[in-house]
Design a protein around this motif. Structure first.
Motif, mmCIF file in Angstrom:
data_model
loop_
_atom_site.group_PDB
_atom_site.id
_atom_site.type_symbol
_atom_site.label_atom_id
_atom_site.label_comp_id
_atom_site.label_asym_id
_atom_site.label_seq_id
_atom_site.Cartn_x
_atom_site.Cartn_y
_atom_site.Cartn_z
ATOM 1 N N ALA A 12 0.828 -1.203 0.000
ATOM 2 C CA ALA A 12 0.000 0.000 0.000
ATOM 3 C C ALA A 12 0.865 1.257 0.000
ATOM 4 O O ALA A 12 0.544 2.254 -0.653
ATOM 5 C CB ALA A 12 -0.929 -0.005 1.212
ATOM 6 N N VAL A 13 1.997 1.224 0.723
ATOM 7 C CA VAL A 13 2.904 2.365 0.751
ATOM 8 C C VAL A 13 3.604 2.524 -0.599
ATOM 9 O O VAL A 13 3.733 3.641 -1.116
ATOM 10 C CB VAL A 13 3.952 2.192 1.875
ATOM 11 N N VAL A 14 4.030 1.434 -1.203
ATOM 12 C CA VAL A 14 4.699 1.499 -2.512
ATOM 13 C C VAL A 14 3.759 2.099 -3.546
ATOM 14 O O VAL A 14 4.162 2.970 -4.341
ATOM 15 C CB VAL A 14 5.167 0.091 -2.945
ATOM 16 N N VAL A 15 2.502 1.669 -3.556
ATOM 17 C CA VAL A 15 1.520 2.203 -4.512
ATOM 18 C C VAL A 15 1.335 3.697 -4.292
ATOM 19 O O VAL A 15 1.294 4.491 -5.246
ATOM 20 C CB VAL A 15 0.182 1.447 -4.372
ATOM 21 N N ALA A 16 1.233 4.121 -3.031
ATOM 22 C CA ALA A 16 1.056 5.547 -2.732
ATOM 23 C C ALA A 16 2.264 6.352 -3.187
ATOM 24 O O ALA A 16 2.120 7.467 -3.722
ATOM 25 C CB ALA A 16 0.820 5.737 -1.231
ATOM 26 N N TYR A 17 3.466 5.838 -2.993
ATOM 27 C CA TYR A 17 4.676 6.537 -3.443
ATOM 28 C C TYR A 17 4.677 6.705 -4.959
ATOM 29 O O TYR A 17 5.056 7.765 -5.482
ATOM 30 C CB TYR A 17 5.926 5.764 -3.007
ATOM 31 N N ARG A 18 4.296 5.657 -5.665
ATOM 32 C CA ARG A 18 4.287 5.760 -7.126
ATOM 33 C C ARG A 18 3.303 6.833 -7.588
ATOM 34 O O ARG A 18 3.576 7.587 -8.529
ATOM 35 C CB ARG A 18 3.923 4.413 -7.746
ATOM 36 N N LEU A 19 2.161 6.926 -6.934
ATOM 37 C CA LEU A 19 1.170 7.931 -7.311
ATOM 38 C C LEU A 19 1.669 9.345 -7.029
ATOM 39 O O LEU A 19 1.433 10.273 -7.813
ATOM 40 C CB LEU A 19 -0.139 7.677 -6.554
ATOM 41 N N GLN A 20 2.390 9.529 -5.921
ATOM 42 C CA GLN A 20 2.881 10.861 -5.557
ATOM 43 C C GLN A 20 4.098 11.266 -6.380
ATOM 44 O O GLN A 20 4.314 12.455 -6.614
ATOM 45 C CB GLN A 20 3.219 10.903 -4.068
ATOM 46 N N ASP A 21 4.908 10.311 -6.788
ATOM 47 C CA ASP A 21 6.071 10.553 -7.656
ATOM 48 C C ASP A 21 6.958 11.686 -7.130
ATOM 49 O O ASP A 21 7.241 12.660 -7.826
ATOM 50 C CB ASP A 21 5.607 10.869 -9.085
ATOM 51 N N ALA A 22 7.387 11.558 -5.863
ATOM 52 C CA ALA A 22 8.274 12.558 -5.258
ATOM 53 C C ALA A 22 9.398 11.842 -4.523
ATOM 54 O O ALA A 22 9.202 10.748 -3.989
ATOM 55 C CB ALA A 22 7.493 13.447 -4.292
ATOM 56 N N ASP A 23 10.580 12.467 -4.521
ATOM 57 C CA ASP A 23 11.716 11.893 -3.803
ATOM 58 C C ASP A 23 11.695 12.405 -2.370
ATOM 59 O O ASP A 23 11.911 13.594 -2.114
ATOM 60 C CB ASP A 23 13.033 12.284 -4.488
ATOM 61 N N ARG A 24 11.447 11.510 -1.424
ATOM 62 C CA ARG A 24 11.359 11.878 -0.011
ATOM 63 C C ARG A 24 12.682 11.672 0.724
ATOM 64 O O ARG A 24 12.736 11.779 1.937
ATOM 65 C CB ARG A 24 10.257 11.063 0.675
ATOM 66 N N GLY A 25 13.740 11.327 0.003
ATOM 67 C CA GLY A 25 15.038 11.148 0.633
ATOM 68 C C GLY A 25 15.166 9.881 1.443
ATOM 69 O O GLY A 25 16.006 9.799 2.339
ATOM 70 N N ASP A 26 14.344 8.869 1.146
ATOM 71 C CA ASP A 26 14.375 7.620 1.897
ATOM 72 C C ASP A 26 14.695 6.454 0.971
ATOM 73 O O ASP A 26 14.873 6.611 -0.247
ATOM 74 C CB ASP A 26 13.049 7.401 2.632
ATOM 75 N N VAL A 27 14.770 5.256 1.545
ATOM 76 C CA VAL A 27 15.139 4.070 0.773
ATOM 77 C C VAL A 27 14.115 3.776 -0.314
ATOM 78 O O VAL A 27 14.470 3.483 -1.466
ATOM 79 C CB VAL A 27 15.284 2.847 1.713
ATOM 80 N N LEU A 28 12.833 3.851 0.013
ATOM 81 C CA LEU A 28 11.795 3.545 -0.958
ATOM 82 C C LEU A 28 11.852 4.481 -2.158
ATOM 83 O O LEU A 28 11.713 4.038 -3.310
ATOM 84 C CB LEU A 28 10.415 3.600 -0.290
ATOM 85 N N SER A 29 12.073 5.760 -1.926
ATOM 86 C CA SER A 29 12.182 6.713 -3.043
ATOM 87 C C SER A 29 13.313 6.318 -3.977
ATOM 88 O O SER A 29 13.170 6.357 -5.208
ATOM 89 C CB SER A 29 12.421 8.128 -2.514
ATOM 90 N N ALA A 30 14.436 5.940 -3.404
ATOM 91 C CA ALA A 30 15.592 5.562 -4.227
ATOM 92 C C ALA A 30 15.294 4.321 -5.062
ATOM 93 O O ALA A 30 15.678 4.239 -6.232
ATOM 94 C CB ALA A 30 16.808 5.324 -3.336
ATOM 95 N N LEU A 31 14.604 3.334 -4.476
ATOM 96 C CA LEU A 31 14.300 2.110 -5.204
ATOM 97 C C LEU A 31 13.290 2.340 -6.319
ATOM 98 O O LEU A 31 13.412 1.787 -7.417
ATOM 99 C CB LEU A 31 13.773 1.043 -4.235
ATOM 100 N N ILE A 32 12.290 3.160 -6.063
ATOM 101 C CA ILE A 32 11.248 3.415 -7.065
ATOM 102 C C ILE A 32 11.784 4.208 -8.243
ATOM 103 O O ILE A 32 11.466 3.928 -9.410
ATOM 104 C CB ILE A 32 10.058 4.160 -6.420
ATOM 105 N N ARG A 33 12.634 5.175 -7.981
ATOM 106 C CA ARG A 33 13.005 6.146 -9.004
ATOM 107 C C ARG A 33 14.213 5.718 -9.844
ATOM 108 O O ARG A 33 14.532 6.379 -10.834
ATOM 109 C CB ARG A 33 13.294 7.499 -8.341
ATOM 110 N N HIS A 34 14.885 4.630 -9.476
ATOM 111 C CA HIS A 34 16.108 4.265 -10.189
ATOM 112 C C HIS A 34 15.825 3.436 -11.444
ATOM 113 O O HIS A 34 15.019 2.503 -11.424
ATOM 114 C CB HIS A 34 17.046 3.473 -9.277
ATOM 115 N N THR A 35 16.502 3.776 -12.521
ATOM 116 C CA THR A 35 16.493 2.998 -13.762
ATOM 117 C C THR A 35 17.920 2.578 -14.078
ATOM 118 O O THR A 35 18.829 3.407 -14.078
ATOM 119 C CB THR A 35 15.933 3.835 -14.933
ATOM 120 N N ASP A 36 18.117 1.293 -14.327
ATOM 121 C CA ASP A 36 19.459 0.786 -14.613
ATOM 122 C C ASP A 36 19.933 1.309 -15.965
ATOM 123 O O ASP A 36 19.263 1.124 -16.986
ATOM 124 C CB ASP A 36 19.442 -0.741 -14.612
#
Length: 447
Positions: free
Chosen positions: A214-238
């Protein structure tokens, strides 16, 4: 085939094997004594996990060969123990999949991110230390577990909407972690027969994954870097492949960070406090250094660079209380020294056993922080250090772990001079891959 059979038959078997259970009871009841007894058998000793043999190597040279040749191994035993809670996390992937996943999670542990996590960690540690009561009798391990749970969850994700997930982490992760250790130590037949425990493990795993999803889905919808681990994992492209992490892959890695943080960090911080309290000379040097650099507090991340003695205390405690076991599964015939193991053979090693061996560390069972001073540390000691692993499987969060427990220890000793309960003997408890102090009962005295 004759040569292989002859080689395997020459490998000694550890004493104490029981019918059906093998050495599983010895491992569960007293893993440290059991591991300590194995080096006498030579470079490789056979132990039994139920009816199935495993080959434990006892030398740094063979351990380095295992760790630096990742293409020779699979992680079948670990994967089976955690399959409901982690589907495909970096610690069980192999080959190209493992290489890609390490690249995908690396941004979460880059220096810039660590600096942000350090600020959060220091603030929580200062608040934790300030919240204790002068003259109170406490079990520090209970307090430490609460501290580490809050710290890890606060660096994973932020925001008011994450509180439900954090609560599930506090409820489920400690129980699940203990159960993973138990499942990994039992024979497959016994593990599968534990119907109620297995049902509870699956139910809690599903509940925790749903809360984090539920938190991962909410982060994807907000699309903002909050300076935490989840933001880094969601926003990274190899960059090499264009790959991104799916929701399930992100959940796997978040749970892995939590399991490593809550279990290992709490255990290691407990040992740092215990070893310091147990040695008045070490404690006096820690207090003197903190008084000079930190004063009355609060502890801040920039203080760590000016606390060399505390860093040595941390490093020595990590040496003495390294993980007690790690396993691999041979991916095809594998040669270790003079022995060739068949495909599917389980190989194990114990960083704890190596770190307590006088062949690698002088007076290895003595807690001596100054063995890590510049004028004493040797290259041999450095090469024998296995706390966070070596090679491709080295823990990606090792720098953050050391940073966090150093800040937490500094915050505690800046404010408190604990008096251990003279009637209580601290013993290791095998609820994690790093054994934890059973209890740390103390009376708190404000400095």
């Amino acid at each position: 085939m004759t040569t292989l059979v002859t080689q395997l038959s020459a490998v000694p078997t550890a004493r104490g094997r029981l019918p059906v259970l093998g050495h599983s009871l010895s491992i569960l009841r007293n893993p440290l004594d059991f591991m300590d007894s194995l080096s006498e058998y030579g470079d490789i000793v056979r132990i039994y996990l139920g009816p199935r043999p495993a080959y434990l190597v006892t030398t740094v040279e063979l351990i380095r060969h295992i760790s630096l040749n990742e293409d020779l191994w699979r992680r079948d035993e670990l994967a089976e123990s955690i399959k409901e809670i982690c589907l495909n996390s970096v610690n069980i992937l192999t080959g190209k999949e493992h290489e890609l996943r390490r690249r995908m999670i690396a941004p979460a542990f880059k220096q810039a991110r660590l600096a942000e996590y350090a600020v959060i960690t220091a603030e929580i540690a200062d608040k934790w230390a300030d919240g204790m009561r002068d003259g109170s009798d406490v079990n520090l391990m209970e307090s430490i577990h609460s501290l580490v749970l809050e710290t890890v969850s606060s660096t994973l994700f932020t925001g008011d909407f994450t509180e439900h997930a954090r609560e599930q982490i506090r409820i489920d992760i400690p129980w699940l972690l203990t159960e993973v250790i138990r499942r990994g130590s039992l024979p497959a037949r016994v593990r599968k027969s534990r119907l109620v425990a297995n049902w509870r493990f699956a139910r809690r795993s599903a509940r925790l994954r749903a809360a984090i999803r539920a938190v991962v889905v909410a982060y994807r919808l907000q699309d903002a870097d909050r300076g935490d681990v989840l933001s880094a994992l969601i926003r990274h492209t190899d960059k090499a492949t264009g790959a991104t992490l799916s929701d399930d892959e992100i959940i796997d890695e978040l749970i892995l960070v939590m399991a490593g943080g809550v279990g290992s960090q709490a255990s290691l911080l407990g040992w740092i406090l215990h070893e310091t309290m147990s040695n008045p000379v070490v404690a006096a040097k820690v207090y003197g250094e903190l008084d000079e650099i930190v004063g009355s507090g609060p502890v801040e991340p920039q203080h760590l660079a000016s606390l060399p003695y505390l860093r040595m205390v941390v490093r020595e405690s990590l040496r003495m209380w390294a993980p007690w076991v790690s396993t691999r599964t041979a991916d095809g015939p594998v040669t270790l020294g003079d022995v060739t193991l068949p495909d599917g053979a389980i190989v194990a090693y114990s960083p704890y056993m190596v770190h307590r061996n006088d062949d690698y560390y002088e007076n290895a069972n003595v807690h001596d922080p100054e063995r890590w001073s510049a004028d004493r540390v040797s290259s041999a000691e450095k090469s024998a250090s296995l706390t966070f692993g070596i090679g491709p499987r080295r823990c990606p969060g090792n720098h953050y772990s050391v940073l966090a427990i150093s800040l937490q220890a500094a915050a505690f000793f800046t404010r408190w001079r604990p008096v251990p309960d003279a009637n209580f003997v601290v013993t290791p408890s095998n609820k994690d891959f790093v054994l934890s102090p059973s209890k740390l009962p103390v009376r708190l005295a404000r400095r």
